[in-house]
Scaffold this motif. Structure first.
Motif, PDB file in Angstrom:
ATOM      1  N   UNK A  16      54.427  41.880  40.690  1.00  0.00           N
ATOM      2  CA  UNK A  16      53.763  43.299  41.273  1.00  0.00           C
ATOM      3  C   UNK A  16      52.179  43.210  40.810  1.00  0.00           C
ATOM      4  N   UNK A  17      52.044  42.787  39.729  1.00  0.00           N
ATOM      5  CA  UNK A  17      50.654  42.686  39.117  1.00  0.00           C
ATOM      6  C   UNK A  17      49.833  41.735  39.845  1.00  0.00           C
ATOM      7  N   UNK A  18      50.543  40.455  40.324  1.00  0.00           N
ATOM      8  CA  UNK A  18      49.565  39.355  41.054  1.00  0.00           C
ATOM      9  C   UNK A  18      49.621  39.845  42.364  1.00  0.00           C
ATOM     10  N   UNK A  19      50.412  40.411  43.010  1.00  0.00           N
ATOM     11  CA  UNK A  19      50.343  40.780  44.353  1.00  0.00           C
ATOM     12  C   UNK A  19      49.333  41.797  44.592  1.00  0.00           C
ATOM     13  N   UNK A  20      48.929  42.931  43.548  1.00  0.00           N
ATOM     14  CA  UNK A  20      47.971  43.684  43.727  1.00  0.00           C
ATOM     15  C   UNK A  20      46.766  43.057  43.264  1.00  0.00           C
ATOM     16  N   UNK A  21      46.683  41.998  42.520  1.00  0.00           N
ATOM     17  CA  UNK A  21      45.389  41.354  42.373  1.00  0.00           C
ATOM     18  C   UNK A  21      44.914  40.731  43.657  1.00  0.00           C
ATOM     19  N   UNK A  22      45.978  39.954  44.407  1.00  0.00           N
ATOM     20  CA  UNK A  22      45.657  39.356  45.611  1.00  0.00           C
ATOM     21  C   UNK A  22      45.280  40.538  46.712  1.00  0.00           C
ATOM     22  N   UNK A  23      45.829  41.630  46.624  1.00  0.00           N
ATOM     23  CA  UNK A  23      45.349  42.590  47.510  1.00  0.00           C
ATOM     24  C   UNK A  23      43.811  43.035  47.360  1.00  0.00           C
ATOM     25  N   UNK A  24      43.589  43.237  45.941  1.00  0.00           N
ATOM     26  CA  UNK A  24      42.183  43.487  45.778  1.00  0.00           C
ATOM     27  C   UNK A  24      41.229  42.480  46.158  1.00  0.00           C
ATOM     28  N   UNK A  25      41.506  41.100  45.962  1.00  0.00           N
ATOM     29  CA  UNK A  25      40.777  40.032  46.386  1.00  0.00           C
ATOM     30  C   UNK A  25      40.665  39.712  47.745  1.00  0.00           C
ATOM     31  N   UNK A  26      41.601  40.169  48.525  1.00  0.00           N
ATOM     32  CA  UNK A  26      42.042  40.066  50.040  1.00  0.00           C
ATOM     33  C   UNK A  26      40.677  40.758  50.843  1.00  0.00           C
ATOM     34  N   UNK A  27      40.220  40.270  51.666  1.00  0.00           N
ATOM     35  CA  UNK A  27      39.099  40.666  52.561  1.00  0.00           C
ATOM     36  C   UNK A  27      39.626  41.638  53.639  1.00  0.00           C
ATOM     37  N   UNK A  28      41.027  41.396  53.694  1.00  0.00           N
ATOM     38  CA  UNK A  28      41.779  42.616  54.806  1.00  0.00           C
ATOM     39  C   UNK A  28      42.178  43.661  54.106  1.00  0.00           C
TER      40      UNK A  28
END
Length: 128
Positions: free
Chosen positions: A64-76
């Motif tokens: 869950x934490x990694x998905x949130x980190x990817x969400x924050x880093x994602x330009x979309x």
């Protein structure tokens, strides 16, 4: 293909500039709610990075934490980052939900140790 690369580069630059503005605001604003909000996203990114590497965090919480980190880093994003004030709102909501989920499986002290910002913000986010 060239148009796609130019568009991707422009999106990446906008994302980096918006993060730089948040970091600058977090350092320059006087103490208060605006400074706390500006510092929230950089603090979340740091906490996600620290929790991802912590062996005391169970696999489900880490995912869950990694998905949130990817969400924050994602330009979309659901809300474009270049919009002032509300731009990082979807990032804040996703990270807050991931941290609340992780808080049910991880000891509170582990989360507090990973949080680089003001502990009262994290405690308010996590609730009782």
């Amino acid at each position: 293909m060239r148009d796609w690369l130019i568009g991707l580069a422009v999106a990446a630059v906008c994302l980096i500039v918006s993060w730089a503005v948040l970091v600058l605001l977090a350092r320059r604003l006087p103490p208060g709610i605006l400074r706390d909000l500006a510092a929230f996203v950089p603090d979340c990114v740091t906490a996600v990075r620290r929790l991802r590497r912590d062996p005391r965090v169970p696999r489900r919480a880490r995912v869950a934490i990694v998905v949130a980190g990817i969400w924050v880093a994602s330009p979309i994003d659901l809300i474009p980052e270049f919009l002032p004030v509300i731009g990082p709102l979807d990032d804040i909501v996703v990270v807050a939900l991931a941290l609340r989920y992780a808080a049910r499986q991880v000891p509170r002290q582990v989360l507090l140790d990973a949080w680089p910002g003001e502990p009262r913000l994290l405690l308010r986010l996590l609730g009782p």
